[in-house]
Write an enzyme that holds these catalytic residues in place. Structure first.
Site, mmCIF file in Angstrom:
data_model
loop_
_atom_site.group_PDB
_atom_site.id
_atom_site.type_symbol
_atom_site.label_atom_id
_atom_site.label_comp_id
_atom_site.label_asym_id
_atom_site.label_seq_id
_atom_site.Cartn_x
_atom_site.Cartn_y
_atom_site.Cartn_z
ATOM 1 N N GLU A 27 1.271 14.359 8.888
ATOM 2 C CA GLU A 27 0.615 13.497 7.908
ATOM 3 C C GLU A 27 -0.884 13.418 8.194
ATOM 4 O O GLU A 27 -1.717 13.519 7.284
ATOM 5 C CB GLU A 27 1.232 12.095 7.936
ATOM 6 C CG GLU A 27 0.590 11.136 6.947
ATOM 7 C CD GLU A 27 1.277 9.778 6.894
ATOM 8 O OE1 GLU A 27 0.785 8.907 6.156
ATOM 9 O OE2 GLU A 27 2.295 9.593 7.593
ATOM 10 N N PHE B 2 0.834 -1.210 0.000
ATOM 11 C CA PHE B 2 0.000 0.000 0.000
ATOM 12 C C PHE B 2 0.869 1.260 0.000
ATOM 13 O O PHE B 2 0.548 2.243 0.681
ATOM 14 C CB PHE B 2 -0.944 0.030 1.208
ATOM 15 C CG PHE B 2 -1.773 -1.208 1.391
ATOM 16 C CD1 PHE B 2 -2.298 -1.885 0.296
ATOM 17 C CD2 PHE B 2 -2.033 -1.700 2.663
ATOM 18 C CE1 PHE B 2 -3.068 -3.035 0.461
ATOM 19 C CE2 PHE B 2 -2.804 -2.843 2.837
ATOM 20 C CZ PHE B 2 -3.315 -3.511 1.734
ATOM 21 N N GLY C 201 -29.859 9.462 -9.796
ATOM 22 C CA GLY C 201 -29.158 8.531 -10.676
ATOM 23 C C GLY C 201 -27.891 9.106 -11.273
ATOM 24 O O GLY C 201 -26.924 8.382 -11.532
#
Length: 398
Positions: free
Chosen positions: A261, A173, A359
């Site tokens: 961070e 990751f 939608g």
């Protein structure tokens, strides 16, 4: 096609000052200049970058040419020695384009600060100048296949043999994992010491170090344009001169830098919430159902009112937190609060805004669809939100 950008001119000077009390007129002018740069160099291409699943290195080079990479470092290394507010602006405007640009924030405000804070003069001279030009792209490798937030329990080892370390292990990751030329890697230089965190050190591993390879570009639910990868170290040879700081102090260095961070994650979440709210307000004002605008239904008004309140409160908390961080105050508890709460708010707002789009919110041509995909991971990386709550509880004396 929806409007992709909030017009900065629509914000009065009073509004801008209120939202960012730590900024001056020079900062606001910088924001306008940087936004024009992104309108030319990022916005027209971002959808293609999402499809390509990577941002080209040419964009990094253009960022470097204009001084937008590592602007706060010393001039002798290629920076402009700006205050951190300029970095806040850069990160906010990149987030308005898309969260897939988060790799730039990682480079500027997460990885490079490890070098500026803990590196030797020789290391700074060797690495920093190319970091400001975009020739060198950085990454940090903490997470392993079996270890996420438990950094003291990492398994990647580094054994000192003569004038070099031999590194073995796997990281996963890793943001900027494909592009990275320079990776700050958390390793175990002592596997016997107790407590375990005292055995953690940081090594800077370069692209051409023997035994370093990268695996596949990971296929993620969101953040499609941001390159994320697995990194492999098989008897990887790293000069001992690449040790960052002192052996055994890596865990302390990580804890020190994780606050900024996490603050960056909170900033990104706040901007995403603001962006989704503004675009959804525009949308419900323009759409009609049952003979009236969607914005005129009480349900819509209540939903918008709730989200607007959360956004305003989040901005007030975040602005004060940024100011405290810039002043050098201890913000561990409040950063943990912001990282948890603002990412949670953003996730809820993404769901509500997609619903209000009907939608069309499920269509790729509408930005809300991408936001809906990109936001959930913010509650996971830089320490999960459950870890944030644990930190808060501990610091409250519980």
């Amino acid at each position: 096609m929806e409007k992709r950008w909030i017009d900065l001119k629509s914000l009065s000077n009073k509004q801008k000052q209120r939202e960012h009390p730590y900024l001056t007129e020079e900062h606001h002018q910088f924001r306008k200049t940087f936004r024009k740069f992104l309108e030319k160099e990022a916005l027209p291409y971002y959808e293609q970058w999402e499809e390509d699943r990577i941002i080209p290195r040419s964009f990094w080079s253009k960022m470097g040419e204009q001084g937008y990479l590592c602007p706060d470092i010393e001039e002798r290394f290629g920076g402009s020695e700006t205050d951190w507010a300029y970095s806040v602006i850069i990160n906010e405007e990149l987030e308005r384009v898309g969260t897939g640009l988060i790799g730039v924030a990682l480079h500027n405000d997460i990885v490079v600060p490890y070098i500026t804070s803990f590196g030797t003069e020789e290391q700074k001279n060797r690495w920093l100048p190319s970091c400001t030009t975009g020739k060198t792209i950085t990454a940090i490798a903490m997470t392993e296949p079996g270890t996420g937030s438990d950094l003291a329990n990492i398994k990647t080892t580094a054994r000192l043999k003569g004038d070099h370390y031999v590194v073995n292990g796997t990281k996963t990751f890793i943001t900027n994992g494909i592009h990275a030329d320079l990776v700050v890697v958390a390793v175990k230089t002592d596997t016997e010491i107790r407590p375990q965190h005292k055995g953690v050190s940081l090594l800077v591993i370069e692209r051409d170090n023997p035994g370093f390879s990268r695996g596949r570009k990971l296929d993620k639910v969101g953040l499609h344009s941001q390159d994320t990868a697995e990194l492999f170290f098989e008897d990887c040879i790293v000069p001992k001169e690449n040790l960052l700081g002192e052996e055994g102090k890596g865990f302390l260095y990580l804890m020190d830098k994780l606050q900024q961070e996490r603050l960056l994650v909170a900033i990104g979440a706040q901007i995403a919430s603001e962006d989704m709210l503004h675009s959804t307000i525009d949308y419900v004002k323009s759409r009609e159902a049952f003979g009236q605008r969607v914005s005129q239904f009480q349900n819509t008004q209540f939903k918008i009112a709730e989200m607007a309140t959360e956004v305003e409160m989040g901005r007030a908390f975040l602005d004060q937190l940024i100011a405290d961080h810039m002043a050098g105050e201890n913000v561990v508890t409040k950063v943990s609060m912001a990282k948890w709460k603002l990412t949670e708010i953003a996730r809820n707002i993404a769901t509500q805004c997609m619903q209000l789009h009907g939608g069309y919110g499920f269509m790729e041509e509408y930005k809300i669809a991408r936001r809906y995909r990109d936001i959930p991971v913010a509650s996971i990386y830089a320490g999960t939100n459950d870890i944030m709550k644990t930190i808060i509880a501990k610091n409250l004396g519980l």
